[in-house]
Design a protein around this motif. Sequence first.
Motif, short mmCIF file in Angstrom:
data_model
loop_
_atom_site.label_atom_id
_atom_site.label_comp_id
_atom_site.label_asym_id
_atom_site.label_seq_id
_atom_site.Cartn_x
_atom_site.Cartn_y
_atom_site.Cartn_z
N GLU B 128 0.83 -1.21 0.00
CA GLU B 128 0.00 0.00 0.00
C GLU B 128 0.86 1.26 0.00
O GLU B 128 0.53 2.26 -0.65
N ILE B 129 1.96 1.22 0.74
CA ILE B 129 2.85 2.38 0.77
C ILE B 129 3.48 2.60 -0.60
O ILE B 129 3.55 3.74 -1.09
N GLU B 138 5.92 10.53 -4.92
CA GLU B 138 6.66 11.04 -3.76
C GLU B 138 7.86 10.14 -3.48
O GLU B 138 7.83 8.95 -3.79
N SER B 139 8.89 10.71 -2.88
CA SER B 139 10.02 9.88 -2.48
C SER B 139 10.39 10.10 -1.01
O SER B 139 11.36 9.52 -0.52
N ALA B 153 5.34 4.11 9.05
CA ALA B 153 6.47 3.87 8.15
C ALA B 153 7.12 5.18 7.74
O ALA B 153 6.44 6.20 7.60
N VAL B 154 8.43 5.13 7.55
CA VAL B 154 9.19 6.29 7.11
C VAL B 154 9.83 5.97 5.75
O VAL B 154 10.49 4.94 5.59
N ILE B 155 9.59 6.87 4.79
CA ILE B 155 10.18 6.74 3.45
C ILE B 155 11.19 7.86 3.25
O ILE B 155 10.89 9.03 3.49
N LEU B 160 11.62 2.56 1.68
CA LEU B 160 11.08 2.30 3.02
C LEU B 160 12.27 1.99 3.92
O LEU B 160 12.97 0.99 3.73
N ILE B 161 12.53 2.89 4.87
CA ILE B 161 13.74 2.70 5.69
C ILE B 161 13.44 2.23 7.12
O ILE B 161 14.32 1.72 7.79
#
Lengths: 295, 295
Positions: B128-129, B138-139, B153-155, B160-161
Amino acid sequence: MTGLIAIDWGTSSFRAWRMDRGGEVTDSVTEGPGILAASAEPGGFEGALKRAIPDWLGQGLPIIASGMITSRNGWVETPYLPLPLDAEALAGALVTHESAVGRIYFACGAICDPDGPTPDVMRGEETEIIGQLAVDDESEGRFVLPGTHSKWAVIEGGLLIRFRTVMTGEMFALMRDQSILGRLIEPGEGSAAAFLRGVETGGQEGPLLARVFSARSLALQERLPANEIADYLSGLLIGDEVAGMATGPVTIIGRGDLAERYRIALNARGIAAKIAAPGMARQGLWKIAQQAGIV
Amino acid sequence: MTGLIAIDWGTSSFRAWRMDRGGEVTDSVTEGPGILAASAEPGGFEGALKRAIPDWLGQGLPIIASGMITSRNGWVETPYLPLPLDAEALAGALVTHESAVGRIYFACGAICDPDGPTPDVMRGEETEIIGQLAVDDESEGRFVLPGTHSKWAVIEGGLLIRFRTVMTGEMFALMRDQSILGRLIEPGEGSAAAFLRGVETGGQEGPLLARVFSARSLALQERLPANEIADYLSGLLIGDEVAGMATGPVTIIGRGDLAERYRIALNARGIAAKIAAPGMARQGLWKIAQQAGIV
């Protein structure tokens, strides 16, 4: 003959002591219906009491009781006293009830921060703390009473000035028995190491409900054996509680394995902890009765 | 004819889309058995799929699936990929399965901090992300996917980090339905004000399991009406989660009332929040299929 019948009557427990005029225990009963069971018995609480301590009644002994028996679902509802309070305040606020088995003095509960956003209440634990202060002749201290809902209390100048309830025991049972975390649990030997590992994660930063998920992810990774999940989870919840509540040496008022778990968790965080002698509810009831001039 | 059948198959949900070569949806199914139900049906997962999307099969369309269908209790268990990851990594790790209904590509899950004390896992949310990043081009970003277990979650740099699971939804249901807090709840109209009041207490210091007890003490004091306890408790748990997890503007990937509750809680803490358009699972599956050269 004078003396006292003291009753610590909780939601699912009943303990009573008969004491002589010097406060020495002459008989005791540790089995009896808690208030949930007693309220459903023939004759209600009075009937339950007649069956639990038949030989003690009719001797003119005053009866004093504390615990959830004084709650809305108990026999006689008593108020919550505001803080700060001590044995004298509790003695002055006893609620007298004339029953067919004699006069009963019901203790009050206590309320902390009644007008704030997170008020807190206790019923029965204040009596145990009073008992511990009386026995050790202390006027300062920090106490934890582990249980379904554990209570953390601060005493200064002989007064209970602050306390907080933490729902650790109830949440542990729900997580173990009803949550997705519990589904991976297999019975087996407990593990002191898994408990300590949980305490460490319980003391870390971040939301508790994020950290508890590690019980599942570690098990999925096979880094946490199925028979150690329950102890890990217990350690994690107690570790979170201790990290958030304990700021100095703590006296644990409690018994058995649960008291020992709190001692281990406190020590693991470098906090001194001692477990109080048993019988603090009885000691507290005696102290309050003395202050009230009942004995 | 080319195109794709994309399936988002969760523990208790089944959603599928048929798309043409341009990614346009030509048909969709939103009702179907989750993996718990499907595994018990005649013919297992294959049988369930034949009944759920009979008309789409036999046309030579590739099938791609993500979610708990790839878990240990699913159809084909796929690995958890380590971070950082993106659509390309997920595409390169698809697990191919030849079934009687055709070839199925199963997506992998993701694992965060696999060797640390609190490893974390997801299955389906990564897709989904990926979908949201593709749609908005988006990045960078912070995302929350509310649910039984919400995922944060952090992108960064399109990767995805980091992510974290918070068991808020499950704990809310347990506290409401099984705990002593729930016993005081009476049905009735919900209350947006009670939710916000909970969010405020949820954002305060101290152990979560101490603050939740206020749902009971406030109700005992008659400062919280019985029909508002559930909303207060919901706000308190989401407020604790948001306070612990959100450090900047957040995109909420979710639907309906629950997504709206997270938006309100984030805004109440002064954090900008937007709710993503629906359909991110489908968008993510399409993106991964593109990267894999399946479409």
